[in-house]
Enzyme design. Sequence first.
Site, short mmCIF file in Angstrom:
data_model
loop_
_atom_site.label_atom_id
_atom_site.label_comp_id
_atom_site.label_asym_id
_atom_site.label_seq_id
_atom_site.Cartn_x
_atom_site.Cartn_y
_atom_site.Cartn_z
N SER A 139 1.10 -1.19 0.04
CA SER A 139 -0.03 0.06 -0.03
C SER A 139 0.90 1.43 0.03
O SER A 139 2.05 1.23 0.32
CB SER A 139 -0.88 0.11 1.41
OG SER A 139 -1.50 1.13 1.48
N TYR A 152 -1.30 -0.84 10.68
CA TYR A 152 -1.90 -1.06 9.00
C TYR A 152 -0.65 -0.64 8.39
O TYR A 152 -0.15 -1.55 7.48
CB TYR A 152 -3.12 -0.40 8.71
CG TYR A 152 -3.34 -0.72 7.08
CD1 TYR A 152 -3.63 -1.84 6.85
CD2 TYR A 152 -3.15 0.32 6.44
CE1 TYR A 152 -3.74 -2.12 5.50
CE2 TYR A 152 -3.32 0.10 5.10
CZ TYR A 152 -3.54 -1.15 4.49
OH TYR A 152 -3.66 -1.25 3.20
#
Length: 253
Positions: A139, A152
Site C-alpha cells: 500500500s 496497518y
Amino acid sequence: MTETKRTAFITGGTAGIGAAAVHAFAAAGWRVVTTGRRADRLDKLTEALGADTVHTLAFDIRDKAALEKAIAGLPADFADIDLLINNAGLALGTSPANEAKLDDWQTMIDTNITALVTVTRLLLPGIVARKGAIINLSSVAATYPYAGGNVYGGTKAFVRQFSLGLRADLHGKGVRVTSIEPGMVETEFTTVRTGGDQAASDKLYGGVNPMTAEDIAATMLWVAEQPKHLNINTLELMPVNQSFAGFAVAREG
C-alpha cells in the site's frame, strides 16, 4: 503443441481486488487457485468461471494448519503454482495509537504479515523450481504515514521490505517478485475497517474518482505477463485526485 496453462494462487479472492484478480487471470487463460473465508462467495466464482478454471479453498488464511492441508491437497491440475498473489489483508480501526484496540492490531499483524509469509514459504520451493513469480499487495501506507494508519501502515511497510528481501534471496533463480502499492481503491476495505459503516466509506471516496478493484487486477495481470527477464520491483499507484500529503504541523497556544 498446446501451451500449458499457467496457474496463479490468489489469496483473499472473495471480494475486492482479490475477486477482480480471479476474474482477470481466468479471462486471460490462467488456472486460478483462490482462498477465502466466505464459502458462498467462492462457490459463485466456481459457478461463474468453471471448476476446470478455478479451484477454491475455504478457510481463514491465518489458520496455518488449514493452509498446509489445503496446499497439500491441491488436485493435480492446480498443484503446480507459477504465480503467488498475496492479496489477503485488511485494516481495522481508525483510532490514534493510544486509543486503538490491541486485538485489532494483532489481527492485522496475523493477517497482513504472518499469514502472508506462511503461504509464501509453503509455496516458494515450487515457485523457485518453476521460475515463477510473486506479487505482494502492499500500500502507499507503506511509504506515506497518516493519522490512524499506525499498525496497518507498519504491516504494509513489512510487505514492501519482505518483497525486496525475497528479491535479494532469490537472486539468480529466475523468480520475479513485485510489491504493488495502491492508494485509494474503492472496495469493501473501508467498510471492514470501520466495522460496517457504509456512510464512512461513501464519505471517504466521494468525489475522488478512486481506483477500482479491476484497475489493480489489470495491473497485476500486466506485471505477471511481462517477459521473464523483466522484473517490476515496486509499483506505486494512486488515483489522479490523490497525492502524497505535506507535513502536518501542530501549533501551540
